[in-house]
Design an enzyme around this catalytic site. Structure first.
Site, mmCIF file in Angstrom:
data_model
loop_
_atom_site.group_PDB
_atom_site.id
_atom_site.type_symbol
_atom_site.label_atom_id
_atom_site.label_comp_id
_atom_site.label_asym_id
_atom_site.label_seq_id
_atom_site.Cartn_x
_atom_site.Cartn_y
_atom_site.Cartn_z
ATOM 1 N N GLU A 148 0.810 -1.223 0.000
ATOM 2 C CA GLU A 148 0.000 0.000 0.000
ATOM 3 C C GLU A 148 0.847 1.279 0.000
ATOM 4 O O GLU A 148 0.955 1.967 1.020
ATOM 5 C CB GLU A 148 -0.945 0.002 1.203
ATOM 6 C CG GLU A 148 -1.944 -1.134 1.169
ATOM 7 C CD GLU A 148 -2.939 -1.080 2.313
ATOM 8 O OE1 GLU A 148 -2.576 -0.566 3.380
ATOM 9 O OE2 GLU A 148 -4.065 -1.553 2.133
ATOM 10 N N GLU A 303 -6.362 -8.289 -0.144
ATOM 11 C CA GLU A 303 -6.684 -8.272 1.292
ATOM 12 C C GLU A 303 -8.145 -7.915 1.505
ATOM 13 O O GLU A 303 -8.673 -7.012 0.849
ATOM 14 C CB GLU A 303 -5.883 -7.190 2.028
ATOM 15 C CG GLU A 303 -4.443 -7.474 2.251
ATOM 16 C CD GLU A 303 -3.784 -6.338 3.043
ATOM 17 O OE1 GLU A 303 -4.472 -5.644 3.820
ATOM 18 O OE2 GLU A 303 -2.576 -6.148 2.861
HETATM 19 C C1 GAL Z 1 -4.078 -3.054 5.238
HETATM 20 C C2 GAL Z 1 -2.616 -3.432 5.358
HETATM 21 C C3 GAL Z 1 -2.442 -4.683 6.186
HETATM 22 C C4 GAL Z 1 -3.237 -4.587 7.453
HETATM 23 C C5 GAL Z 1 -4.654 -4.282 7.128
HETATM 24 C C6 GAL Z 1 -5.537 -4.154 8.340
HETATM 25 O O1 GAL Z 1 -4.273 -1.772 4.814
HETATM 26 O O2 GAL Z 1 -2.072 -3.659 4.091
HETATM 27 O O3 GAL Z 1 -1.071 -4.864 6.462
HETATM 28 O O4 GAL Z 1 -2.701 -3.571 8.234
HETATM 29 O O5 GAL Z 1 -4.734 -3.067 6.443
HETATM 30 O O6 GAL Z 1 -6.869 -3.852 7.958
#
Ligand code: GAL
Length: 662
Positions: A148, A303
């Site tokens: 990100e 994710e």
């Molecule tokens: C994302 C990040 C992850 C984790 C996640 C939690 O933005 O890439 O590492 O922190 O959020 O929601």
């Protein structure tokens, strides 16, 4: 390009947080949950390179071998979003500095400045070392660069890089002074060294300056991405795609079209921003963006949370059934799988309360059972891999327009780019119409029957010309208030609003009349508007609705103009929800843009994926609390393997169905 066969299912795997007994259990549980892809190494820099230039790969070798033996493919990440403490101490100048001049310290993550030469060297160093070692590892199926890209820095190195970028853009200081309008407030620059990042200052920043800094920063991030990608490519062949995970839709420091062009496929993270149906609409919004930024290519959800719905200062749980429904909702819109952050919930560290596929409580839980059932469902959908989604309607999205509107000194604090774009997408989602996002300069706009321009405050000359050609050629363009008013330098197009679109829309705006918070204007069709109103003249356009109250009584509020073979609509206020939906329904109907499945019960979402060989799959998502009968559908439902009965398909409350049509 996206690692197959079939669809991907899995998540971030951080085995370094655990021990051998847990790894053994992980192997077993991953088999149970049908996990076939895990992201490894995202935050492992300090373990992989414990001291500058000394690498320790033994532990990662063992995990990759173990995963491979267990049939799990690996998305290997470069750990560059979290430099180790030794790096920070050796290179204090590489720590990010805020607009207020505060330099950050390590102790969290994302403590680096992308413009720092030491950071860039170190990042390329670890990326190269990983590629050299693992390029030929049989478990490796994709590279995941960084995590990100989001950190912005205002330090001296950023300032120097910004000046280089400005020189390349403007050539001369005179051109920069003209572009930014530095004649005002005595801001004229007499030497490049006088130009700073837009650090904390008195009163408003210069809006041309802030816009260019954001463009510059996005370019820095892209340059850092390219550098790592190229380093990896020196060792790793084109059969292993390279990408990064783009951040949530509401967080905006990158020109995502530019990233879309550079990645081998688009990867996104998506955490629902609201519970209930708003969360489902938000999922569709994120997914449609991901598909669009990749130019329609398949993409991947890298994710999501098993049990995380962000809601202000708290995270809400997902209702039962939601893990499956949200995963399939992404796949329905083109994702080649569904991954989560993370596999096993941490017991320590900054995110010990973030949900995971295996919760603290272990596998005998609703969460793990639902995650495993989702893995099973995703496995049953293997045949959709590689198919794509197409849309007849597009919403324009442009980072420049967002960044420009996000300047100080705008006429109303309610002009919210992201919120306005989301609202437009939501109205189309509610209407059952599949929607792409498009750039205003896109060469292929003609493939859309309808294009919406919500809050396109800034539009370049090329964008204005493209949209004009689009309408002239037969397209339908719906422009919303405060669009087309400034050019690419953030300078007003004078002589009447909305300067870029006056001819296409057949109107001339004389005066913006923003409304006070809570104030409403009434329109002749019984609807109402908030936020904005305008003193507008029709110059060829037909008046569809006019204002009936206040100073503007009797003047046009909503207009429709035939231009060339197409139509330009303009709406000069923020219509109430019902009127906005009705306007969109009318615009769609006149342009012949139909919902994916006409006559669906309200709250049931339908999207199609199609393969090049003509096969098609209809995804149905029931976001309501009651079972719903969907009638006009025929084929085989893949999750049950049953043919659709003659009387229609019953989709369970909160459930999903995927029909191979034909
Ligand atoms: C994302 C990040 C992850 C984790 C996640 C939690 O933005 O890439 O590492 O922190 O959020 O929601």
């Amino acid at each position: 390009m996206i690692p197959g066969p079939g669809l991907a299912f899995g998540g971030d795997y951080n085995p370094e947080q655990w021990d051998e007994a847990v790894w053994k259990e992980d192997d077993e549980l991953m088999r149970q949950a049908r996990v076939n892809l895990v992201t490894v190494g995202v935050f492992s820099w300090a373990l992989l390179e414990p001291e500058e230039g000394r690498y320790d790969f033994a532990w990662l070798d063992a995990h990759l071998d173990r995963l491979h033996a267990n049939g799990v493919r690996v998305d290997l990440a470069t750990p560059t979003a979290s430099p180790p403490p030794w790096f920070t101490l050796a290179h204090p100048e590489a720590m990010p500095v805020g607009a207020d001049g505060t330099r950050l310290t390590h102790g969290s993550r994302d403590t680096y400045c992308l413009a720092s030469a030491a950071y860039r060297r170190a990042a390329v160093g670890i990326a190269s070392a990983l590629a050299e070692r693992y390029a030929d590892h049989p478990a490796l199926v994709m590279w995941h660069l960084h995590n990100e890209y989001a950190t912005v820095c205002y330090c001296e190195q950023s300032a120097a890089a910004f000046r280089v970028w400005l020189r390349a853009r403007y050539g001369t200081l005179g051109a920069l002074n003209d572009a930014w309008g530095t004649a005002f407030w005595s801001q004229r620059y007499g030497a490049w060294e006088q130009v700073m990042p837009p650090r904390a200052t008195q009163w408003h920043h210069n809006p041309g300056h802030t816009l260019d800094f954001r463009r510059f920063w996005s370019d820095q991030a892209l340059a850092a991405y390219r550098e790592q990608r190229d380093a990896i490519r020196r060792h790793s062949g084109p059969q292993v795609p390279v990408t990064t995970n783009l951040m949530l839709p509401g967080y905006q420091v990158l020109d995502l079209w530019a990233f879309g062009r550079e990645v081998d496929f688009v990867g996104i993270d998506h955490y629902m921003s609201a519970p209930g149906m708003d969360g489902d609409a938000d999922t569709a919004f994120g997914a449609d963006r991901a598909r669009s930024f990749g130019g329609g290519k398949p993409w991947l959800l890298i994710e999501q949370g098993t049990n995380t719905v962000y809601a202000g200062d708290r995270t809400l749980p997902k209702d039962p059934g939601r893990i499956l429904r949200s995963s399939i909702a992404h796949i329905a819109r083109g994702s080649e799988g569904a991954l989560f952050f993370q596999w096993r919930q941490s017991r320590a560290g900054a995110e010990l309360w973030h949900s995971a596929m295996v919760p603290h409580t272990g596998p005998d839980t609703r969460i793990f059972r639902e995650a495993a059932a989702t893995g099973e469902a995703v496995a049953r959908l293997a045949e959709v891999a590689g198919s794509t989604v197409s849309a007849e309607v597009a919403v324009l999205w442009d980072a420049d327009a967002w960044w420009a509107l996000d300047s100080q000194g705008m006429p109303s604090g309610d002009l919210d780019y992201h919120g306005t774009v989301m609202r437009a997408h939501r109205a189309l989602w509610d209407a059952g119409v599949t929607t792409d996002f498009a750039h205003p300069e896109a060469a292929d706009l003609a493939r859309y029957r309808v294009v919406l321009a919500p809050s396109l405050y800034l539009v370049s000359d090329q964008g204005a010309a493209t949209l004009r050609r689009y309408v002239e050629g037969g397209g339908t363009l719906l422009v919303q208030y405060f669009s087309g008013v400034v050019d690419a330098r953030h300078q007003v197009r004078t002589g009447g609003y909305p300067g870029a679109f006056r001819e296409v829309l057949g109107i001339r705006g004389e005066e913006f009349r923003p409304l006070a918070a809570g104030d409403e204007v009434e329109l002749s069709d019984g609807s109402s508007g908030t936020v904005w109103s305008e003193a507008l003249r029709a110059e060829g356009a037909q008046v569809v609705a006019s204002y009936t109250t206040g100073t503007l009584a009797g003047e046009p509020a909503v207009t429709r103009h035939s231009f060339g073979a197409g139509t330009g609509w303009y709406v000069s206020t923020r219509l109430d929800d019902r009127a906005y939906a009705a306007l969109i329904a009318r615009v769609l109907a006149e342009a012949g843009a139909a919902p994916e499945v006409p006559g669906l019960p309200s709250g049931v979402e339908a999207v199609r994926r199609r393969a090049e060989d003509g096969r098609g799959w209809l995804f149905l998502l029931n976001h309501t609390a009651a079972d719903q009968l969907v009638v006009p559908v025929a084929g085989v439902e893949l999750l049950t393997g049953e043919p659709v009965p003659a009387g229609g398909l019953r989709v369970a409350a909160g459930g999903v169905a995927v029909v191979r049509e034909g």
